[in-house]
Each structure stands twice: as C-alpha cells, then as structure tokens.
Design an enzyme around this catalytic site. Sequence first.
Site, PDB file in Angstrom:
ATOM      1  N   HIS C  85       0.854  -1.198   0.000  1.00 36.57           N
ATOM      2  CA  HIS C  85       0.000   0.000   0.000  1.00 36.57           C
ATOM      3  C   HIS C  85       0.886   1.242   0.000  1.00 36.57           C
ATOM      4  CE1 HIS C  85      -2.964   3.000   1.171  1.00 36.57           C
ATOM      5  NE2 HIS C  85      -2.230   3.292   2.227  1.00 36.57           N
ATOM      6  N   ASP C 114       6.791  21.915 -26.317  1.00 37.73           N
ATOM      7  CA  ASP C 114       6.750  20.559 -25.765  1.00 37.73           C
ATOM      8  C   ASP C 114       7.841  20.476 -24.710  1.00 37.73           C
ATOM      9  OD1 ASP C 114       6.660  17.703 -25.360  1.00 37.73           O
ATOM     10  OD2 ASP C 114       5.694  17.552 -27.309  1.00 37.73           O
ATOM     11  N   TRP C 150       7.060   0.060   3.839  1.00 32.07           N
ATOM     12  CA  TRP C 150       7.539   0.716   2.606  1.00 32.07           C
ATOM     13  C   TRP C 150       8.946   1.249   2.791  1.00 32.07           C
ATOM     14  CZ3 TRP C 150       8.690   5.857   1.040  1.00 32.07           C
ATOM     15  CH2 TRP C 150       8.577   6.824   2.026  1.00 32.07           C
ATOM     16  N   SER C 177      12.849   6.276 -13.922  1.00 31.49           N
ATOM     17  CA  SER C 177      11.807   7.075 -14.562  1.00 31.49           C
ATOM     18  C   SER C 177      11.780   8.477 -13.969  1.00 31.49           C
ATOM     19  CB  SER C 177      10.463   6.376 -14.384  1.00 31.49           C
ATOM     20  OG  SER C 177       9.408   7.270 -14.566  1.00 31.49           O
ATOM     21  N   SER C 178      11.881   8.550 -12.637  1.00 35.36           N
ATOM     22  CA  SER C 178      11.839   9.870 -11.985  1.00 35.36           C
ATOM     23  C   SER C 178      13.009  10.729 -12.418  1.00 35.36           C
ATOM     24  CB  SER C 178      11.895   9.724 -10.473  1.00 35.36           C
ATOM     25  OG  SER C 178      10.750   9.114 -10.005  1.00 35.36           O
ATOM     26  N   HIS C 261      13.196  11.926   3.385  1.00 38.76           N
ATOM     27  CA  HIS C 261      12.597  13.196   3.760  1.00 38.76           C
ATOM     28  C   HIS C 261      12.464  14.152   2.578  1.00 38.76           C
ATOM     29  CE1 HIS C 261      10.469  15.445   6.649  1.00 38.76           C
ATOM     30  NE2 HIS C 261      10.944  16.509   6.035  1.00 38.76           N
ATOM     31  N   GLU C 263      11.999  13.241  -0.290  1.00 42.84           N
ATOM     32  CA  GLU C 263      10.898  12.612  -1.027  1.00 42.84           C
ATOM     33  C   GLU C 263       9.541  13.161  -0.573  1.00 42.84           C
ATOM     34  OE1 GLU C 263      10.525  10.527  -3.482  1.00 42.84           O
ATOM     35  OE2 GLU C 263       8.419   9.968  -3.228  1.00 42.84           O
ATOM     36  N   TYR C 265       8.940  16.067   0.443  1.00 38.82           N
ATOM     37  CA  TYR C 265       8.725  17.383  -0.166  1.00 38.82           C
ATOM     38  C   TYR C 265       8.603  17.283  -1.675  1.00 38.82           C
ATOM     39  CZ  TYR C 265       9.327  19.037   4.443  1.00 38.82           C
ATOM     40  OH  TYR C 265       9.124  19.215   5.775  1.00 38.82           O
ATOM     41  N   SER C 276      -1.345  27.054  -5.380  1.00 42.48           N
ATOM     42  CA  SER C 276      -1.013  28.453  -5.674  1.00 42.48           C
ATOM     43  C   SER C 276      -1.581  28.913  -7.013  1.00 42.48           C
ATOM     44  CB  SER C 276       0.505  28.657  -5.677  1.00 42.48           C
ATOM     45  OG  SER C 276       1.039  28.228  -4.456  1.00 42.48           O
ATOM     46  N   HIS C 310      14.838  12.902  12.056  1.00 39.72           N
ATOM     47  CA  HIS C 310      13.661  12.984  12.938  1.00 39.72           C
ATOM     48  C   HIS C 310      12.728  11.788  12.726  1.00 39.72           C
ATOM     49  CE1 HIS C 310      11.493  15.635   9.735  1.00 39.72           C
ATOM     50  NE2 HIS C 310      11.108  14.400   9.620  1.00 39.72           N
ATOM     51  N   HIS C 311      13.015  10.983  11.715  1.00 40.92           N
ATOM     52  CA  HIS C 311      12.262   9.738  11.544  1.00 40.92           C
ATOM     53  C   HIS C 311      12.845   8.635  12.409  1.00 40.92           C
ATOM     54  CE1 HIS C 311      10.014  11.139   7.958  1.00 40.92           C
ATOM     55  NE2 HIS C 311      11.092  11.872   7.775  1.00 40.92           N
ATOM     56  N   THR C 336       6.862  27.093   6.002  1.00 33.31           N
ATOM     57  CA  THR C 336       5.563  26.489   5.724  1.00 33.31           C
ATOM     58  C   THR C 336       4.442  27.413   6.197  1.00 33.31           C
ATOM     59  OG1 THR C 336       6.642  24.390   6.165  1.00 33.31           O
ATOM     60  CG2 THR C 336       4.281  24.339   5.864  1.00 33.31           C
ATOM     61  N   LYS C 339       3.932  30.207   3.830  1.00 35.42           N
ATOM     62  CA  LYS C 339       3.143  29.874   2.655  1.00 35.42           C
ATOM     63  C   LYS C 339       1.658  29.904   2.988  1.00 35.42           C
ATOM     64  CE  LYS C 339       4.553  27.177  -0.519  1.00 35.42           C
ATOM     65  NZ  LYS C 339       5.537  27.367  -1.588  1.00 35.42           N
ATOM     66  N   ARG C 458       1.873   0.895  14.782  1.00 36.43           N
ATOM     67  CA  ARG C 458       1.437   0.713  13.410  1.00 36.43           C
ATOM     68  C   ARG C 458       1.894  -0.658  12.912  1.00 36.43           C
ATOM     69  NH1 ARG C 458       5.758   4.584  10.263  1.00 36.43           N
ATOM     70  NH2 ARG C 458       4.724   3.804   8.408  1.00 36.43           N
TER      71      ARG C 458
END
Lengths: 380, 164, 534
Positions: C85, C114, C150, C177-178, C261, C263, C265, C276, C310-311, C336, C339, C458
Amino acid sequence: MQQFSARKSGQWALIAGLFAIAAAGSAHALVWNLQPAATKIADDIHSLHEYVMVLIVVIFVGVFGVMFYSVFAHRKSKGHKAANFHENTTVEIIWTVIPFLILVVIAWPATRAVIAQKDTSNSDLTIKVTGHQWKWGYDYIKGEGEGISFVSKLSTPRDQIEGTAAKGENYLLEVDNELVVPVGKKIRILTTAADVIHAWGVPAFGAKQDAIPGFIRDIHFKAEKIGTFRGQCVELCGKEHGFMPIVVRVVSAEDYTKWVDGEKKKLAAAADDPAKVWTLDDIKARGEKVYAANCVACHQANGKGTPPAFPPLDGGKITIGPKAGHIDIVLNGKPNTAMAAFAKQLNDTDIAAVVTYERNAWGNKTGELIQPAEIKALRK
Amino acid sequence: MIGWSQEFPRQQLAFQGQGSGFSLLLKRNCSISPSGLMWVYGSIAVVTMGIAAGFAALGAWVILPFAGIEILALGIAFTLNGRHAGDYEHIELGEGSVKVEVRESDFVRYHEFNTAWASVRVAGKGHSMRVFLAESGRSLEIGRHLPTQGRLDLAGELTRRLRK
Amino acid sequence: MSAVIDDHGHAKDDHHHGDHHHGYGGMMRWITTTNHKDIGTMYLWFSFMMFMVGGTMALVIRAELFSPGLQIVNPDFFIQMTTMHGLIMVFGAIMPAFVGFANWLIPMQIGAPDMAFARMNNWSFWILPFAGSLLIMSFFVPGGAPGVGWTMYAPLTVQMGMGMDLTIFAVHLLGMSSIMGSINIVTTILNMRAPGMTLMKMPLFVWTWLITAYLLIASMPVLAGAVTMTLTDRHFGTSFFNAAGGGDPVLYQHIFWFFGHPEVYIIILPAFGVVSQILPAFSRKPLFGYASMVYATSSIAILSFIVWAHHMYTVGMPVTGQLFFMYATTLIAVPTACKIFNWLATMWRGSLTFETPMLFALGFLFLFTMGGFSGLVLALAAVDIQLHDTYYVVAHFHYVMVAGALFTAFGGIYFWLPKWTGKMYNETLGKWHFWLTMIFFNITFFVQHFSGLAGMPRRIPDYPLMFETWNKISSIGAFGFGFSQLLFLYIIVKAITSGEKAADKQWEGADSLEWTHLPSPAPYHSFETPPAIK
C-alpha cells in the site's frame, strides 16, 4: 458558479453530519490521550504535549478564524469585489518572525525533556533486553537480582486471537514472564536484538528504544507507581510483530527482594541436569511443550509450516534426515531467514526434547531419542 | 471560438532590407545562456556528488556510482540541449543571390544561391514538413528553427520574391 | 522596409487538423507518442489505476482492523498489504500524478511547444507500467510480497523471499523514470521559456516543479544505492547493514531517510504549486507574496536535507543529534507557515467563489495545516519517542500526504480538466465528491490520532481491546473514502464523454498562459511559436 448559494444548506447538513458522527464516537469511554504517566519523564512528555496543544489550538483558531471569515465575508455571491493587493513586505516579515518566536518558546521545555530522557547515569538496576522474533529476553545484569534471566512471550491463547474464544481483558498485552522491577529505582535498560530490529517501549514510562542486532543502546525509567504497565513491540519485525508485548510489573522494594529470592530458587530447581537420561515418551511430552512455545508460530501445530518462508517439518528434509543436521539448525539457526539460533535461548534438555519431538511427531517416525548430553557435546 | 487565431500572438517574420531584398535571422528560442546552464549543472553536480561522497565515507559507497551515472546523464542532456543554443540561420536575399549562413553547434557554414536558378521546395506534410532551397544539383534545408506555420510563411515569401 | 506575412488559408487548416498521431492509430499512438499532452494524460491515468490498487490494499488493511483478532487475512499477508500500500501509493500513485501535471502544464505555462526531450519523456512514462507490474507480481512469487514496510528496513529485508528482489528492481525502475523525468523538466524550464518569461514571472506551479526536480536529482541516487545494498546484502554476501559482518543496520535508516525526507517534499511541493494556481483563480486576485512563496519553497527544499533523522529518534542517537534534528525540523514550520499565510492573504478581500477545485484547495489548506500541527508535535524529540511508530504517525502522514497531495491532485484535475478536454465536469457531483472525500477522510484518520496517543503501534494486524472503537470508526471511514473515489471516476469519464463544452477561459480569475492564450481544449501542438510575455 452561481448555484452555490442554493446548495449551501445541503452542504451545511453534511458538515453537521460530520460533527454528529464525531459526537457519537465520544459517547463511548475511550482513550483520548497519552496513557497515564508512571514516571517523571512520561509526566514531562504529557506537559510538553499539552503545552504545545494549547499553542496549536490558539494558532488554529487564529489561522482558521481568518480563513473562515474570508470565506464568509469575501464571497462573490455577496457582491464582494476583489481588491488587488499582492505584496506587503512588512506583513511578510512579521509573519515570518512570529512562527519563529513561537518555536523559540517551545524549544526550551522541549530541550529539557530530551536531556532528561537521555540521562542514563547513576542507575540502580541494569537490565539487558534482547529482542527475538517474536519474544523478549531479559537479563538482569547489574544490581539486585543480578543473574536472573528469562524469556517473555505472549501468553494470550491462540483461540482468542482466532476468535474461537472470548477475548480477555489484557488481550495481546499479557506475557508468561513479566519483567519485575522495584518502584522508585532508576532502571537502565540496555536493548539489543538477536535477529532483526525490534523496539522495546512502555507508553506509561515515556520510554521507547529500538533494539538493534549487533548494537547496544540504552534508556532508563524510574517508575513512581506500583502496578503493571504494558506495551508492545513498536518496530516492524516480521509477521508476528503484533504479538510480542512487553509487560512490566512495578513492585515495592520488599516485594522485589522476595521476587528475586523466589526467582533464584526457581532457577536452581528448574536447572535441568544435562546428564539425566530420558525415556522417549517423557522427552517427547516435554518437547511438545517446547515446540508449542517456540516453534508453532512459524512451523504450525500440524508441522506443515507456511511454505516457502516457513518450511514444513512434517516429512521435512532436515527433520527426517541425519539428526546432526537437525540439531545444528536448532542450535545455530539458519542465516538470513527467520529461523533463529536457539542455543542461547533453550537449555540442552529443551533442545534435545524439541528435536526428539519433531523427529517423532506427525508423520515423522524416526524413533530416534536424543539425550541432553548429546546436545551438550555439540555446543560450540 | 473563432476569434482565437487572431488573439493568438504570432511570431512575426520581419523581412528587413531594401527593395526586393531582405535579411532574416532565425534562431532557436533559448531562455538560458550556455554559461547559465553550466552554473546550474555545477550546483546540482556538487550537491549530488557531495551527498554520495559523504555516504561513501560512511561505508555506503554504492551510492557513488549511481550518483555518477546520473550526473553524467544530466551532463549529456544539458550538452545536447546547450550546444545548439547558439544555432542560427541567417538568410540574406540580395541582388542576384541568396546568402545563407548556418551555424550548427561550433560550425558556421556559408551557402550562396543564384536567384536566377534557385527555387524553394517543400517536402512532407503537416508537422514533418520541411523547406529546401534548391539549385541544380544541391539543396539546403532552411527554416529549421521555425514552427510549421513559420516555415510555410518563409517558403511562400521567398518563392514570391525569387520570382520577381 | 519590413513586411509581415499573413495567414495562409491552407496553413491554418493544417494547424487544426494536424497529423496528430504521426501515422499511428489506436494503441500504437499511445506507445509511440512524444507529445507532452498525451504523456501527461497517460501519467494521470496510470496514477489513478495505481491509486485504485493501493486503495484496495488499504481497504483490506482496514477490514482486518475492523475488529480485534485475526479474521480475514493472516499476519504475513497483512504486513505485505501495508508494505505494498505504501510503496504503490508513494511511487505509483502520487508521484506519477504530479509528473502528469508537470507534463501537461509546464510547457503550456512557460510558452514552450513541448518538453525538451520528447523521446525520453515517452520512455520515462513507459518504464512505469513495468515497474508497477513488478510490484504486483511480487505477490505471486514464492514467499509473496515483502512484508517489511515501505521503508524496507534492514535487516528484516534479508529474511524476505523473491518478492523483495522484484520490489528492489521495481524501485530501481521507478527511480530511473523519476530521474529521466526530472532531467527533462529542469531542461525544459530552464531553456524553453518563452521570451520575456523570466524565472520570477513563471507561475508558481512551474517554480515548485523546478525545485522538486532538483530535489529528485539530488536524492534519487541515494535511494538507488540503499536498495542496491539491500540486494547485495541479501544475495552477494556483503555486510553493509549486517552487524555480524561489520555493518550497521541503522546506516540503512540514515540512507533511506536521507532520501525519504526530501521525497516527502518532492510529493508535497508540486501540490503547493497547484494550490497556488487554484486559490488566486477563485479569489479573483493575484497570488499574495509571489517572491516570498518562491523563497519559502526553496528554503523548505534546502531544510529537507538536514532533518532526516527525525524519523529515527528512537534508534538511540546522542543527545546533541537529537537536539540538532529537533531544532532543524521545527524550523521547517517557518517557511511552511509563511506559505499558508500567503495563501490566506490571497483569499483576503478577494471575490471568492467555491467551485470544486476551490473546495479541494481549501480542503487542502485546512487539512494540511492540521498535518503540520501534528508534525510540530512529532518534531519534539521527547514527545516523538512516545509516539514513534504509533498510529499518531500514521494519522500525521496521511494528513499531509492524502490531504496534501491527493486533495490537490483532485483539485488540479477539476481545475484543468476543462482546458485539457474542452469539456466541463458536473459541478454538483464534483461538490459531492469533495464533501464525501473530506468527511470520510476525517472519519478515517482523525481518530487515529487518539489511538496513536494511547500507544497503538502501526503495522499490526491485531490490537488490544482498548483501541477497538477508534479502529471501527476508522474502518467505516476508510470504506466510505474508498467508494467515494468511484464517484470521481464516474465524474471524469462522464465529463470526457458527454460533458458540456468548456469555455476557453473557464475560470474567471485564472491568469496563466494556458488559460489566457490557448483555446479549450488546448490544441495538440501549442505554442510552437513562443507567445509574447509582457
């Protein structure tokens, strides 16, 4: 676009529904917050959490007050005409500085809590906790009770989990051997693991630490209340991750001394004489118990396993092959699989018993009887 | 909405010059200079390789080759894109001759056609349409930096003026 | 003398009928296309398919957790579900969705014909279906899909079956791909802007993607390295993460989160960009503080590289490390918040209307801020130790990922659908979709804060009785949330097949080039001649 005002009432009904559902939830006696604290640190965490929550509520009201005011007052359907401003350096500086100041206000108590949490010096009792797939090993290595060592496993019966029996009060939070510690003493917990990363933690103590194979890390707690406190493994460690709880019984100093004495006597009495010669039936009966406690989660009660991750023992290559190979895998495990090395977890008698059982249970009829002395000889 | 083709801002081909002649400079649209592109590349490369080197120092050297391959790929992409940033075609119609100056990456070539013999040929259709300036035995593709419409316009205008 | 050449009748015809498919029809058109609009469309449909697959897995999880005890699946399969998932939603659904937006919008918003590398663009999309199939195939190999979460923490990964190898390979492909996508996007934005489209005139969506692509390029090799080391530890006897061989399992976590991390963002910044665009359009007022938005986005991107640990507050870092990462993390709140205030100021004294895209943007603003609040709580190392790996974290990241990324993706699709297809969706149904999604989302995830505070870990298939009520509510919400998305599918298909014709400038306040300079639907080839930007 213009239909919106006509549909407003319908949307308000939906919002009301949301609150109704939320209210229905609150009718139950529910856990809303952190578990009641039993240590000073857990208490600090509570206050810190509450302090931050108050700030958050204030910011929430401020920010969304503005947003909803704007949503209601500045809508086109009310004929509000758009202004055209799009820049104001002063305002932007102000709202960059304000969040920063709020953070500074939070930083002080947050820093203090971290420092307190990390100070493991001057402990009264040191206990090593070893995570295994899927049970906890406890060794009292310094202080009163030094030398006591046991393994702690889930004691909730399988039929409660599978739903064929009613679930008890402490469902999934009960173990066969609880960790016992004295009240008011600083306990230093060293964590490590035998296979993969686990995490040992008790919410009421505000303590949580990963148990990392090959490394030792430490935390501490000083319980200020007598009672039983429960937690669970909190780092994914394989399929039975949800089934390896932690139970700590905090007792008075006298009770603790009594417990230590009792435990030492039990250890002496239970110490199996590895020289004893067993009969096949006796050792098979004992082996069945050892199997039920250590092996059944993967290899299943019927010995069929859940291939390919957990191979069947009934008719398995190893279980009906030469016994040396069978004993070796039980003693030393199989690298890079969930098959653990039991050499340090089980004594000679238990290993002899479980190997004998596996070689004579289900369809396996080797008729072989392994004596504890053989295991002793094979230990490296 | 019929009005769109009018509102749509079109690049205007300005045929400048005296009398029947004109001078036309056709360039690709590039919004960053090659040196600007190099700066961006440098900053990405330094950051990415720096991260990879840091991890390599901690023992995780496997990140390094991946970072290297990626930065190489980015370099190739930027080079392919950037080396043609300065490309142009300069078409000048003067008395009796059409001069075409073509710059392609680092090479500049000059071609001259006699107005009496030269003709404009169009090959292909739609978006793969190409325009050639041809004289007995040789031809040169022109208008490669123009969109389809622009190429058609160029072919039309050039033909008209060559026939005068 | 200067002359201007007029339109030729035949040329105009050519432009409108155009040979769109370069000679191919049917399936071959989609396989061979190099058109940014075709590719954008394929990205979005692929992402929606993956969203459905990942969503079904979430429903299996929630069905099992409806009651304590094991009812539907065994623990092994349960953990495989949580793992897949996560992987499918992050790499298969959210990231491709925003790359889809990038493909459709970046060329149109900067006035380019293009993407810079059209052929590579085709490849970077067509890698995805293979990667997605590999992920799904892992369920059918011996041992099943990996049950490692994951995040794929070592050394649990070493115990997994062949499914783990397929997953690693899939992650490599997705990464490739990315990277190709990012190289394309960076080059396009830098080099193909129309004359006059200076960097500080670009729509904010383009800015957020420029920064995102930069983050992707910097962080993707780290992920590729991490999974490769996992692979060699599994099969080739290396010991990067194996203590017995001199490695360190925690090193994996440092590497993973150093990628992980940024990722986060990478996922959320393009969403900021979409919001925006939407908020000013429906406020009929220009975006407030454009420049500060650009600076705030950049600071968030830079900070994202120094907060990864922090993870990992519970791995046992020294106290100085704990404090450094705590301060750095809380610091992210500043840009943040900036914004969010800018968005509010954009709405302030505007002339607001509330069509579906605006509702989703407001939903984002509300829920993302909530996710930000729980993020602030989690940033405090001492509190995080209490909440680490509990449902509080699950609630937090679903508030930022689902409410952050998914809500804006929905908002963006409703917003640009008229431009993309020339057709309008049904506004009433769109609003229904929003409210159902909004309500069920909160039912599902708000209660998880409570079970998390109380200590529910979890990734467990079964739980102690005190968590039962919250889990029941959450499961009910999840099914509502899941089925509401079928309505979305219906709305979109209906709009495409039989929607009313959309206006060229469907939204009064929209001001980027695709609205002001192009008809609806946008022509297959747009801006072959760069528009003039004032």
